[in-house]
Design an enzyme around this catalytic site. Structure first.
Site, short mmCIF file in Angstrom:
data_model
loop_
_atom_site.label_atom_id
_atom_site.label_comp_id
_atom_site.label_asym_id
_atom_site.label_seq_id
_atom_site.Cartn_x
_atom_site.Cartn_y
_atom_site.Cartn_z
N HIS A 315 4.62 -4.54 -2.23
CA HIS A 315 4.93 -5.92 -2.60
C HIS A 315 3.97 -6.45 -3.66
O HIS A 315 2.93 -5.86 -3.95
CB HIS A 315 4.89 -6.81 -1.36
CG HIS A 315 3.55 -6.88 -0.68
ND1 HIS A 315 2.62 -7.87 -0.94
CD2 HIS A 315 2.98 -6.08 0.25
CE1 HIS A 315 1.55 -7.69 -0.19
NE2 HIS A 315 1.73 -6.61 0.54
N CYS A 334 0.24 -2.37 4.38
CA CYS A 334 1.19 -2.39 3.27
C CYS A 334 0.46 -2.18 1.94
O CYS A 334 -0.77 -2.21 1.89
CB CYS A 334 1.95 -3.71 3.25
SG CYS A 334 3.04 -3.94 4.68
#
Length: 415
Positions: A315, A334
């Site tokens: 992201h 992440c």
């Protein structure tokens, strides 16, 4: 994937056999460095800065050529280790262009042995432009900002022993051997210890990105999957682990934290007022925390989805300053991507109707838009801490998660 200390030491113990057959040649090389012509500050000479190839390359880590170069590098480092490795460079001074100091001669020896400085540069206590260029090359090979100045990160990499580096190369040869030749024509490779991403197409790196990966205690997992969806201006749903570890402690310090960050609490009967929750307990961990799309959203403009059991994804981030850090291990598992819009544009290049203009317009005008990827792109989260992409170009990174089997390679300051 994890390599035990015993495996590491077994690989390094092969040095004993190598030392017998290579000692004569090795000693000749070492003697040539130690006996290099001495020269003064003003002397001129014609010396190639490095005896190796260029560090910058479009060759992917998952390339058959990388395997060949890595095997060659292992032979070289067996030779270096067999002759006693390189000298320890005293790490108490800041060495840079213009400095004249006896420690510069030791630095020259170190850089010559690893192939970063040509032996033709000779021995001198002067830190000249040749030493600066060689040090920048060394820094680039170790993932350190190439400023040509010795600092803590540079000294730590300079003084990791040749025997430890050899074991690191051998460990990563096994890792790469398992993957090279199995990838598709188009794929994304996230190299966790390097905190770097390669987008590969047709056996070349099309675009390379700096990344931020998981902390030591919240590690980014090793996985293989396919990118099947892009979400533009996504909502962020905080996982229970982050609610417990981060949000609840922050709410205890600042009762307005959720409001200031656009985070809503959703219960079975709708939105929950934060003031009705006892934040001294962990009752809130069973509720759903959702952050609205926008500038301060944890994923900023885009989320890259792929199926995996770890519930991780790639992201954007509002914390762009993290990409400038030397140690980029700050996430909860992440992967944050610098210049993520370039990567997404490439991922969507085979998805009709989603060129860069439409993507940018959607970011500017819409929220929580899901874009299915027409041809899902394979993604590989890998742990490669040493590799070679050219003759004399050996890359090393810190063993952030301690998978290489040597405490000398593991850093412990990233939390």
């Amino acid at each position: 994937m994890k390599t035990s200390r015993r495996t590491f030491l077994t690989g390094a113990s092969a040095l004993a056999a190598a030392a017998v057959s290579q000692s004569a040649h090795a000693q000749n090389v070492l003697d040539s460095i130690l006996n290099s012509n001495r020269r003064g500050w003003g002397d001129q000479f014609d010396a190639q800065v490095s005896s190796g190839g260029q560090v910058a390359t479009t060759k992917p880590i998952y390339s058959p050529d990388t395997l060949v170069y890595l095997q060659d590098a292992i032979v070289r480092y067996q030779d270096i280790a067999a002759r006693g490795g390189w000298p320890i460079v005293p790490d108490q001074k800041k060495l840079q262009l213009g400095v004249v100091d006896p420690d510069v001669e030791i630095l020259r020896q170190r850089l010559m042995i690893s192939g970063d400085l040509s032996e033709q540069a000779g021995m001198s206590p002067a830190f000249d432009s040749y030493v600066e260029s060689a040090l920048k090359r060394f820094q680039s090979r170790h993932g350190i900002p190439a400023d040509g100045v010795t600092g803590p990160y540079t000294y730590r990499s300079l003084n990791a022993s040749a025997q430890v580096r050899l074991g690191q190369l051998q460990t990563n040869l096994q890792r790469l051997s398992e993957k090279v030749g199995t990838t598709a024509n188009r794929y994304v490779m996230v190299n966790i210890p390097a905190a770097e991403i390669e987008a590969v197409e047709g056996s070349r790196v099309v675009t390379r990105h700096v990344a931020v990966v998981g902390k030591i205690d919240r590690q980014t997992p090793i996985l293989d999957s396919k990118i099947h969806e892009i979400i533009v201006n996504p909502y962020w749903n905080a996982p229970e682990s982050i609610v417990r570890r981060d949000i609840i402690p922050l709410m205890r310090k600042n009762p307005n934290y959720l409001t200031e960050n656009g985070i809503r609490i959703l219960g079975p009967n709708g939105e929950v007022d934060p003031m009705t929750i006892n934040w001294q307990t962990e009752e809130a961990a069973k509720l759903r925390f959702r952050q609205d799309p926008g500038r301060i959203n944890a994923m900023a403009s885009v989320k890259i989805n792929f199926h995996n059991q770890h519930a991780v994804y790639m992201h954007d981030t509002p914390q762009q300053s993290l990409f400038a850090n030397q140690e980029r291990f700050h996430s909860s598992g992440c992967v944050r991507v610098q210049n993520v819009r370039d990567l997404v544009t490439w991922i969507l290049s085979e998805t009709p109707g989603w060129d860069r203009n439409r993507f940018e317009q959607t970011i500017a005008t819409d929220a929580d838009v899901s874009v299915p990827v027409t041809n899902p792109v394979p993604v590989h989260f890998a742990y490669v801490s040493a590799w070679s992409t050219g003759d004399g170009v050996v890359q090393f990174r810190d063993d952030i998660y301690g998978l290489d089997g040597s405490s000398e390679l593991q850093i412990s300051t990233a939390t």
